[in-house]
Design a protein around this motif. Structure first.
Motif, PDB file in Angstrom:
ATOM      1  N   ASN A  48      29.421  35.762  37.656  1.00  0.00           N
ATOM      2  CA  ASN A  48      29.036  37.151  37.897  1.00  0.00           C
ATOM      3  C   ASN A  48      28.195  37.629  36.716  1.00  0.00           C
ATOM      4  OD1 ASN A  48      32.235  37.238  39.121  1.00  0.00           O
ATOM      5  ND2 ASN A  48      30.564  37.908  40.418  1.00  0.00           N
ATOM      6  N   ASP A 179      36.728  35.738  56.708  1.00  0.00           N
ATOM      7  CA  ASP A 179      37.888  34.869  56.866  1.00  0.00           C
ATOM      8  C   ASP A 179      37.413  33.426  57.072  1.00  0.00           C
ATOM      9  OD1 ASP A 179      37.189  34.715  59.590  1.00  0.00           O
ATOM     10  OD2 ASP A 179      38.462  36.401  60.098  1.00  0.00           O
ATOM     11  N   HIS A 206      29.831  31.553  45.447  1.00  0.00           N
ATOM     12  CA  HIS A 206      30.853  31.234  44.445  1.00  0.00           C
ATOM     13  C   HIS A 206      31.808  30.175  44.969  1.00  0.00           C
ATOM     14  CE1 HIS A 206      29.698  34.039  41.495  1.00  0.00           C
ATOM     15  NE2 HIS A 206      30.013  35.123  42.180  1.00  0.00           N
ATOM     16  N   ARG A 245      31.663  28.986  33.657  1.00  0.00           N
ATOM     17  CA  ARG A 245      32.639  29.710  34.485  1.00  0.00           C
ATOM     18  C   ARG A 245      32.631  29.256  35.942  1.00  0.00           C
ATOM     19  NH1 ARG A 245      34.966  34.203  32.478  1.00  0.00           N
ATOM     20  NH2 ARG A 245      35.136  35.133  34.539  1.00  0.00           N
TER      21      ARG A 245
ATOM     22  N   HIS B  41      43.000  36.960  60.354  1.00  0.00           N
ATOM     23  CA  HIS B  41      41.549  37.096  60.479  1.00  0.00           C
ATOM     24  C   HIS B  41      41.170  38.573  60.412  1.00  0.00           C
ATOM     25  CE1 HIS B  41      41.711  38.641  64.571  1.00  0.00           C
ATOM     26  NE2 HIS B  41      42.726  37.826  64.742  1.00  0.00           N
ATOM     27  N   THR B  42      39.861  38.836  60.325  1.00  0.00           N
ATOM     28  CA  THR B  42      39.374  40.211  60.295  1.00  0.00           C
ATOM     29  C   THR B  42      39.899  40.935  61.531  1.00  0.00           C
ATOM     30  OG1 THR B  42      37.336  39.092  59.679  1.00  0.00           O
ATOM     31  CG2 THR B  42      37.269  41.481  59.748  1.00  0.00           C
ATOM     32  N   GLN B  90      40.060  46.658  48.420  1.00  0.00           N
ATOM     33  CA  GLN B  90      38.962  45.704  48.302  1.00  0.00           C
ATOM     34  C   GLN B  90      37.874  46.302  47.424  1.00  0.00           C
ATOM     35  OE1 GLN B  90      36.943  44.183  51.788  1.00  0.00           O
ATOM     36  NE2 GLN B  90      38.877  43.418  52.562  1.00  0.00           N
ATOM     37  N   TYR B  91      37.272  45.473  46.616  1.00  0.00           N
ATOM     38  CA  TYR B  91      36.200  45.918  45.716  1.00  0.00           C
ATOM     39  C   TYR B  91      36.590  47.196  44.979  1.00  0.00           C
ATOM     40  CZ  TYR B  91      33.388  42.347  47.848  1.00  0.00           C
ATOM     41  OH  TYR B  91      32.929  41.138  48.277  1.00  0.00           O
ATOM     42  N   ALA B 172      37.666  38.501  46.034  1.00  0.00           N
ATOM     43  CA  ALA B 172      36.410  38.414  46.798  1.00  0.00           C
ATOM     44  C   ALA B 172      35.215  38.685  45.893  1.00  0.00           C
ATOM     45  CB  ALA B 172      36.424  39.407  47.953  1.00  0.00           C
ATOM     46  N   GLY B 173      34.224  37.815  45.952  1.00  0.00           N
ATOM     47  CA  GLY B 173      32.992  38.035  45.203  1.00  0.00           C
ATOM     48  C   GLY B 173      33.042  37.658  43.733  1.00  0.00           C
ATOM     49  N   LEU B 174      34.166  37.102  43.277  1.00  0.00           N
ATOM     50  CA  LEU B 174      34.238  36.721  41.863  1.00  0.00           C
ATOM     51  C   LEU B 174      33.880  35.246  41.686  1.00  0.00           C
ATOM     52  CD1 LEU B 174      37.496  38.431  40.572  1.00  0.00           C
ATOM     53  CD2 LEU B 174      35.152  39.280  40.564  1.00  0.00           C
ATOM     54  N   ASP B 175      33.357  34.910  40.500  1.00  0.00           N
ATOM     55  CA  ASP B 175      33.049  33.510  40.226  1.00  0.00           C
ATOM     56  C   ASP B 175      34.363  32.748  40.038  1.00  0.00           C
ATOM     57  OD1 ASP B 175      33.811  33.801  37.420  1.00  0.00           O
ATOM     58  OD2 ASP B 175      31.870  34.757  37.121  1.00  0.00           O
ATOM     59  N   PRO B 176      34.320  31.405  40.091  1.00  0.00           N
ATOM     60  CA  PRO B 176      35.575  30.642  40.046  1.00  0.00           C
ATOM     61  C   PRO B 176      36.464  30.972  38.849  1.00  0.00           C
ATOM     62  CG  PRO B 176      33.801  29.215  40.734  1.00  0.00           C
ATOM     63  CD  PRO B 176      33.170  30.525  40.385  1.00  0.00           C
ATOM     64  N   GLY B 178      36.550  33.800  37.206  1.00  0.00           N
ATOM     65  CA  GLY B 178      37.060  35.155  37.426  1.00  0.00           C
ATOM     66  C   GLY B 178      38.199  35.162  38.425  1.00  0.00           C
ATOM     67  N   ARG B 179      38.075  34.319  39.447  1.00  0.00           N
ATOM     68  CA  ARG B 179      39.122  34.193  40.450  1.00  0.00           C
ATOM     69  C   ARG B 179      40.418  33.702  39.819  1.00  0.00           C
ATOM     70  NH1 ARG B 179      35.341  31.897  44.601  1.00  0.00           N
ATOM     71  NH2 ARG B 179      36.151  29.829  44.213  1.00  0.00           N
ATOM     72  N   GLU B 181      41.285  33.867  36.731  1.00  0.00           N
ATOM     73  CA  GLU B 181      41.828  34.849  35.783  1.00  0.00           C
ATOM     74  C   GLU B 181      42.648  35.910  36.510  1.00  0.00           C
ATOM     75  OE1 GLU B 181      38.070  34.310  32.757  1.00  0.00           O
ATOM     76  OE2 GLU B 181      38.330  36.233  33.788  1.00  0.00           O
ATOM     77  N   HIS B 202      41.804  35.771  52.022  1.00  0.00           N
ATOM     78  CA  HIS B 202      41.182  34.887  53.002  1.00  0.00           C
ATOM     79  C   HIS B 202      41.143  33.457  52.482  1.00  0.00           C
ATOM     80  CE1 HIS B 202      40.204  37.687  55.993  1.00  0.00           C
ATOM     81  NE2 HIS B 202      39.208  38.283  55.398  1.00  0.00           N
ATOM     82  N   MET B 204      42.972  30.257  51.738  1.00  0.00           N
ATOM     83  CA  MET B 204      44.225  29.566  51.985  1.00  0.00           C
ATOM     84  C   MET B 204      44.661  28.780  50.751  1.00  0.00           C
ATOM     85  SD  MET B 204      44.774  30.659  54.924  1.00  0.00           S
ATOM     86  CE  MET B 204      43.610  31.987  55.182  1.00  0.00           C
TER      87      MET B 204
END
Lengths: 284, 281
Positions: A48, A179, A206, A245, B41-42, B90-91, B172-176, B178-179, B181, B202, B204
């Motif tokens: 990011n 999903d 990502h 990262r 699912h959504t 979310q976000y 969601a939307g974070l780099d690996p 960041g995820r 962490e 989402h 698994m």
């Protein structure tokens, strides 16, 4: 010249205070050089804030370079006269499926782009039908977008871009909010567009698993291109990736651990299929 | 101590053409100190479900008990519940608004009625617990990276000292990195402070790696509710409702088909490694 070429590309975000004095400057792209050939499937990785999205927005001329040059299909994006053509050549799909659909019926949403550039009506409907068929959403053409799942909305967004008949599509984290099924369908659609229609794809993501089928991977850090190669080459450089990262696909990680534990597995494993084959071979 | 949902139903726009049954006869017990994953699912009802847990949305019928108290009772402190059950949307970084990180995190406890000093102490503690270094506390939250902003948002909820922390897709939307962490932070909060953590996800793989119990939502109902390895044994049913099993589960089944005696219940990398090595001994 390739479809996308960047030379010494710099982009600075300049923040000003209320009087208009410069408060701070942050460099999002730092003398970046990059080449993409027509028909390639490119994956762009980076943490990011590494400059991925800023780069993506240049390819669509949503942003223009502070310094340096970016050519899309031979056209300099800094030249005002080229902007409309560049946007037709390079379509863009964003992360949030709810932010990029504007019409209240799927087919009208897809028709919006071509209508805007003055495509004759009959042809618009041809394009709409073809685009929706390509992304597997034709049977939803008369639906209201808010009845669709996230993955379906993203595919409608892709169809909207396709209807412009672009040479290149930039997808900026298109699966971040989806999903598992939605994610799989969007990636499969992107791959099909590339393999069957020859559309150049730039996929920013990502998820390391989404990268394995790309022709080339670009890794960005601090606005520069710091690694590039095939997925196999890139994912063999685990320590460097961690430094930026990033990671490697889970199956690569597992193969690595098994190798360390003494199983003589071949290098370069990225997918489940490859790992299963290697393990089956070992057993035989 | 627990949250109990008893025959909870929720209907959007009842009596109109747009009527949708978002929750359908939900019975659940969320016991104190659990680390739970909610998948679906959504549109499966996940978000509607979690919004019931802190009283943000009121059930059309059915009851919810927080530590034995009916949250719909007239004398129940619903405002208090919202701080005891913290919800991270979310976000969440889109909801940061103060000029400094510190002020942003103070907002919640101040709203709870704490004095400026007490709110400040809470903010310090929360910011420290999410691993942000002190030198950035007085910077604008907008100068931070995506992962850091999200940690500020989580700190904002932690500063209210919730007993239950619910997060809707926190990675969601974070780099690996960041995820990892964020997920490790949640594990720490759960282990060291005993906070009940409910993670909507989402991914698994993330769910398999971190949680001890998975609730699978489908069409407004609880489809499965069990420990991860049991839930993912139903991977065909999960696929049928737009979900999947972790990569490892598929790997195990494929190896089995090729005649390797691996345990198909493995869902994490470590479990996969163990069972594959055993099969080769």
């Amino acid at each position: 010249m390739g479809i996308i070429k960047a030379r010494q590309l710099v982009h600075e975000y300049i923040r000003r205070d209320e009087e208009g004095n410069v408060e701070s400057i942050s460099t999002a792209l730092d003398h970046l050089n990059l080449d993409v050939e027509q028909g390639q499937f490119i994956a762009v990785l980076g943490h990011n804030g590494s400059g991925k999205s800023t780069l993506a927005k240049h390819i669509n001329a949503l942003l223009t370079p502070t310094e340096g040059t970016l050519w899309v299909d031979g056209l300099d994006v800094s030249d005002e006269e080229n902007v409309m053509t560049v946007r037709e050549n390079a379509g863009m799909v964003f992360q949030n499926p709810d932010n990029q659909i504007i019409a209240s019926v799927v087919e009208e949403d897809v028709a919006f782009g071509p209508e805007n550039i003055g495509v004759p009506t009959d042809e618009i409907w041809d394009r709409v039908e073809q685009s929706l068929r390509t992304v597997g959403m034709l049977k939803y053409r008369t639906y209201s977008p808010n009845k669709l799942s996230g993955g379906q909305k993203q595919r409608v967004a892709i169809a909207g871009v396709l209807a412009m008949q672009p040479k290149c599509i930039v997808l900026d984290e298109p699966t971040a909010m989806l999903d598992p099924t939605g994610r799989r369908d969007v990636i499969r659609t992107a791959l099909e567009l590339n393999r069957e229609k020859g559309v150049t794809i730039i996929l920013i993501t990502h998820y390391m698993e989404e990268v394995v089928e790309a022709d080339r991977v670009f890794v960005m850090d601090e606005g520069k291109l710091v690694m590039q190669g095939t997925p196999r080459e890139i994912f063999s450089r685990v320590e460097e990736l961690k430094h930026y990262r990033l990671g490697v696909p889970q199956m690569t990680l597992l193969a690595d651990e098994l190798r360390r534990a003494g199983l003589p597995l071949a290098g370069g494993i990225m997918t489940r299929e490859e790992l299963v084959e290697e393990l089956a071979k070992l057993r035989a | 101590m627990s949250i109990i949902l008893d025959k909870v139903n929720y209907i959007y726009s009842p009596g109109t053409a747009y009527q949708v049954q978002a929750l359908n006869d939900i019975n659940l017990e969320i016991r104190d100190g659990q680390f739970i994953g909610v998948i679906g699912h959504t549109g499966s009802g996940k978000s509607t479900l979690i919004q019931h847990l802190n009283g943000l949305v009121k059930a059309t019928s059915g009851n919810i008990y927080f530590n034995g108290e009916d949250i719909y009772a007239e004398d129940f402190d619903l405002k208090g519940l919202r701080t005891r059950v913290g919800l991270v949307f979310q976000y969440p970084e889109h909801q940061l608004f103060e000029t400094t990180i510190f002020d942003d995190v103070c907002f919640g406890p101040k709203n709870q009625g704490l004095s400026k000093e007490k709110a400040g102490l809470r903010a310090f503690e929360a910011l420290r617990s999410v691993g942000l270094s002190e030198e950035v506390y007085y910077h604008s939250p907008f100068e931070l990276s995506g992962g850091q902003k999200r940690r500020v948002a989580i700190a904002g909820v932690l500063a209210m000292k919730p007993e239950v922390l619910i997060l809707d897709e926190p990675t969601a939307g974070l780099d690996p990195a960041g995820r990892d962490e964020i997920l490790r932070l949640l594990r720490e909060l759960h282990r060291e402070r005993g906070i009940t953590v409910i993670l909507v996800s989402h991914s698994m793989e993330d769910v398999a790696d971190y949680v001890e119990r998975i609730i699978v939502m489908n069409q407004g109902s609880v489809m499965l509710d069990d420990i991860p390895r049991e839930v993912f044994l139903h991977y065909r049913e999960l696929e049928a409702v737009g979900l999947a099993a972790p990569q490892v589960t598929y790997l195990m089944h494929e190896l089995r088909e090729r005649g390797l005696a691996v345990d198909t219940r493995a869902t994490t990398l470590a479990e996969a490694k163990d069972t594959i090595l055993k099969a080769f001994v």
